[in-house]
Design an enzyme around this catalytic site. Structure first.
Site, mmCIF file in Angstrom:
data_model
loop_
_atom_site.group_PDB
_atom_site.id
_atom_site.type_symbol
_atom_site.label_atom_id
_atom_site.label_comp_id
_atom_site.label_asym_id
_atom_site.label_seq_id
_atom_site.Cartn_x
_atom_site.Cartn_y
_atom_site.Cartn_z
ATOM 1 N N GLY A 11 0.812 -1.216 0.000
ATOM 2 C CA GLY A 11 0.000 0.000 0.000
ATOM 3 C C GLY A 11 0.843 1.263 0.000
ATOM 4 O O GLY A 11 0.559 2.219 -0.729
ATOM 5 N N CYS A 12 1.882 1.278 0.806
ATOM 6 C CA CYS A 12 2.745 2.460 0.890
ATOM 7 C C CYS A 12 3.517 2.674 -0.406
ATOM 8 O O CYS A 12 3.748 3.813 -0.813
ATOM 9 C CB CYS A 12 3.690 2.335 2.073
ATOM 10 S SG CYS A 12 2.804 2.331 3.658
ATOM 11 N N THR A 13 3.905 1.594 -1.060
ATOM 12 C CA THR A 13 4.578 1.706 -2.352
ATOM 13 C C THR A 13 3.629 2.280 -3.387
ATOM 14 O O THR A 13 3.998 3.191 -4.143
ATOM 15 C CB THR A 13 5.123 0.342 -2.806
ATOM 16 O OG1 THR A 13 6.079 -0.108 -1.829
ATOM 17 C CG2 THR A 13 5.776 0.422 -4.171
#
Length: 120
Positions: A11-13
């Protein structure tokens, strides 16, 4: 400024790459992007280099900045209440006034929604 839980997670990527891919338009609208997570600087450097991120990623390992902005605390993950980073985004004007504060955002589609909300 956006707060995210952990570099190199799916998700952060996705969120970081969305900011990267929209950075020119955001910059043209007078917006700078800064990402903040509790990761150590070494991990952030690897993440930045691997994903070709061209905006600053700041480290907040003691979570003092996250806590000050209300981006760390109780949240629900997979039906359980836990303590952690609350995925959040803030638009701050040149005088330091918070113009927009968004908490509990979704990583996917967030940048597109932010651009719509800001008419960018």
């Amino acid at each position: 400024m956006y707060f995210y839980p952990a570099a190199s997670t799916p998700g952060c990527t996705k969120e970081a790459c969305d900011f990267r891919d929209n950075l020119a338009e955001l910059n043209e609208a007078g917006l700078d992007v800064v990402g903040i997570s509790p990761d150590k600087p070494e991990k952030l450097a690897k993440f930045r280099d691997k994903e070709g991120l061209t905006f600053p990623l700041l480290s907040d390992p003691d979570r003092s900045v996250l806590e000050a902005w209300g981006a760390y605390g109780e949240k629900t993950m997979y039906g359980k209440t836990v303590q952690g980073v609350i995925r959040s985004t803030f638009v701050v004007d040149e005088k330091g006034k918070i113009e927009v504060a968004q908490y509990n955002i979704r990583a996917t589609g967030h940048v597109a929604k932010l651009r719509r909300d800001l008419s960018v």
